[in-house]
Write an enzyme that holds these catalytic residues in place. Structure first.
Site, PDB file in Angstrom:
ATOM      1  N   CYS A  86     -36.932  13.003 -47.215  1.00 55.26           N
ATOM      2  CA  CYS A  86     -35.615  13.340 -46.650  1.00 55.26           C
ATOM      3  C   CYS A  86     -34.549  13.554 -47.717  1.00 55.26           C
ATOM      4  O   CYS A  86     -33.444  13.999 -47.405  1.00 55.26           O
ATOM      5  CB  CYS A  86     -35.152  12.240 -45.707  1.00 55.26           C
ATOM      6  SG  CYS A  86     -36.462  11.466 -44.779  1.00 55.26           S
ATOM      7  N   CYS A  95     -30.931   6.767 -33.192  1.00 53.43           N
ATOM      8  CA  CYS A  95     -31.838   7.588 -34.000  1.00 53.43           C
ATOM      9  C   CYS A  95     -31.297   9.010 -34.080  1.00 53.43           C
ATOM     10  O   CYS A  95     -30.790   9.534 -33.097  1.00 53.43           O
ATOM     11  CB  CYS A  95     -33.219   7.642 -33.359  1.00 53.43           C
ATOM     12  SG  CYS A  95     -33.867   6.027 -32.888  1.00 53.43           S
ATOM     13  N   HIS A 102     -31.165  16.400 -38.513  1.00 59.36           N
ATOM     14  CA  HIS A 102     -31.809  15.998 -39.766  1.00 59.36           C
ATOM     15  C   HIS A 102     -33.053  16.836 -40.051  1.00 59.36           C
ATOM     16  O   HIS A 102     -34.173  16.375 -39.864  1.00 59.36           O
ATOM     17  CB  HIS A 102     -32.153  14.508 -39.669  1.00 59.36           C
ATOM     18  CG  HIS A 102     -32.783  13.921 -40.896  1.00 59.36           C
ATOM     19  ND1 HIS A 102     -32.634  14.448 -42.165  1.00 59.36           N
ATOM     20  CD2 HIS A 102     -33.575  12.825 -41.047  1.00 59.36           C
ATOM     21  CE1 HIS A 102     -33.315  13.705 -43.028  1.00 59.36           C
ATOM     22  NE2 HIS A 102     -33.896  12.723 -42.377  1.00 59.36           N
TER      23      HIS A 102
END
Ligand SMILES: [Zn+2]
Lengths: 384, 136
Positions: free
Chosen positions: A84, A207, A333
């Protein structure tokens, strides 16, 4: 305070649930925006760094394929991966290429098309990012790992699920203003607190949303930046560190040591302290991750993160506005694109071009981008 | 060979510490210890990076541990769906930390950080071997 490498162009695709195109077309969206922003053409670029997490890519070795589509032939290209945090690691590599004198204009492009595989598969593959010999056999997933950190933080400092929910509400408020965000709805406190538990104490809205997206940054040497850009944003400090991939190797779970180490290095290089930062983008893949970031970056003392959010200090107008673009929680994301998108937000802030989410007078900004569950930590400090 | 008995889905079967599985079969959870610096490793390692040495001994992880943190996972990754929900936990046995699952016999409401736990080898369907944390 070094002024050796600047960011002179930024671009980002919309972050969406299902991008209806290939990874090369997705990458081109961010590239086009960044190149137009910098006013450059392909032949000006010396090298490209392509960043993604390969577990989502059907294409193997995507760097040359993407670079070819961007028209960056025959310039060298490199593939960089730290899950990430891939694209901020790409910046570290790009910074080195420029500071070494090898190149004077470098493209850092991050992308991820997470919808190439199913959500269950993607969770399973993210689990493979944990230790496959000693942890994955127990059925681990990203939310569970961050949940272990949340529980440890609650237990040590008395933080609560409600404190985390307040972080989610902030993300929702700002995500709604960001036309490139995947989640653009407001949330109510009850909605967040009563949502489906994923891995206790983390619930659905704790989340972040998976998304497809790309980001692109143009890095320039001091000479090129002065020649080509009216508003260069300088890289003042860079920090990178890792921590044990297995949970067994971590001294505590109530913070991320890789972030603390990376922050220390970045502040030292910039000759700055947390009080010098006017606006920050932190890696809120889960609400607890933003809470730990407040403390690990020195915006709050250890254990005092909850006070920052409860007092509204991380909103625009507060002491240290954090994730005013919606963060990973609302903006989305897309793994390999995330760090570059965070940097783009800060660059726009420091150029006073952030529109509805502008932090008035922001001169110094910080990005905190984490790969895996606190495995890779990158912190970047930028200034005008 | 042998280590595949501890694995589940796209797993590595070859390691120099495959004896771990033989100890599980005998009812013991063991880590390794560097013969020269006496550092204890869990998960077990075949090599000591601090001494640059590869002489290690097997030492038992036993006695009373303390729960460092836990989470009840309501969703499981591909291949583990039938198991959910389950509690994942990190426990500390006199400074040696172990990651694993808490026994299904322990409900989440009775699970607390800092509570004492024991570690027990278990057999799983299909001949797989593992271990879990228990409160009794
Ligand atoms: Zn040793």
């Amino acid at each position: 305070m070094p002024n050796d490498v600047a960011i002179i162009g930024v671009g980002q695709s919309s972050f969406v649930r299902n991008y209806e195109g290939s990874i090369r077309e997705l990458s081109f969206e961010a590239y086009k925006e960044a190149m137009l922003d910098a006013g450059l053409s392909n032949e000006d670029i010396g090298a490209s760094i392509i960043c993604s997490a390969p577990e989502y890519d059907k294409q193997r070795s995507p760097a040359a394929l993407v670079a070819e589509y961007l028209g960056l032939i025959p310039q060298p290209t490199f593939y960089v991966e730290t899950v990430c945090s891939s694209s901020t690691t790409g910046i570290r590599v790009g910074y080195s290429l420029i500071k070494s004198g090898l190149h004077d204009l470098v493209v850092v492009l991050g992308f991820q098309k997470m919808s190439e595989i199913s959500s269950a598969d993607s969770q399973e593959r993210m689990g493979r990012g944990a230790d496959i010999m000693w942890e994955s056999p127990f059925g681990t997933m990203m939310p569970a790992y961050y949940a272990l950190h949340a529980r440890a933080h609650f237990d040590r400092y008395g933080s609560t699920e409600k404190d985390l929910a307040l972080i989610r509400l902030k993300a929702a408020k700002y995500g709604k203003l960001n036309e490139k965000a995947v989640f653009r709805k407001d949330l109510e406190l009850d909605q967040v607190l009563n949502a489906d538990p994923i891995a206790t104490p983390l619930k659905r809205f704790d989340c972040c949303a998976n998304a497809d997206g790309s980001s692109c940054l143009i890095l320039a040497s001091a000479e090129k930046a002065k020649e080509l850009s009216k508003k260069p944003v300088w890289i003042k400090g860079l920090g990178s560190a890792i921590a044990s991939q297995t949970m067994t190797g971590r001294e505590t779970l109530d913070g991320l040591s890789c972030a603390r180490e990376a922050a220390k290095e970045a502040y030292n290089m910039a000759g700055m302290t947390p009080q010098d930062i006017d606006v920050a983008e932190v890696h809120d893949c889960f609400t607890i991750a933003e809470m730990m970031a407040y403390e690990n970056l020195g915006f709050a003392e250890p254990g005092k993160g909850p006070e920052l959010i409860k007092e509204g200090e991380t909103y625009i107008g507060g002491k240290i506005p954090v994730n005013v673009d919606g963060g990973l929680l609302s903006k989305g994301h897309p793994i390999g694109a995330t760090g570059g998108s965070q940097v783009r937000t800060i660059v726009l802030q420091l150029r006073d071009e952030a529109g509805d989410i502008q932090v008035p007078g922001a001169e110094t900004g910080l990005v905190h981008n984490i790969g895996g569950v606190g495995i890779y930590g990158n912190v970047i400090i930028m200034g005008r | 060979m042998g280590f595949e008995k501890f694995g589940h889905i796209s797993f590595t079967s070859q390691t120099k510490v495959a004896d771990f599985v033989d100890y599980l079969e005998k009812g013991e959870v063991r880590g390794t210890q560097c013969v020269s610096c006496k550092r204890t490793f869990f998960p077990p390692r075949a090599d000591c990076a601090w001494c640059l040495a590869s002489e290690v001994e097997w030492v038992a992880v036993e006695g009373e541990g303390k729960l460092v943190s836990f989470t009840k996972a309501n969703y499981a990754p591909t291949g583990f769906e039938a198991d959910a929900p389950y509690i994942l936990a990190l426990a500390d046995f006199n400074g040696v930390r172990v990651f694993g699952r808490l026994s299904n016999d322990v409900p989440e409401k009775d699970t607390k950080v800092g509570m004492p736990v024991k570690i027990k080898p278990i057999s799983l369907p299909g001949g797989q071997l593992s271990y879990e944390f228990r409160t009794t």
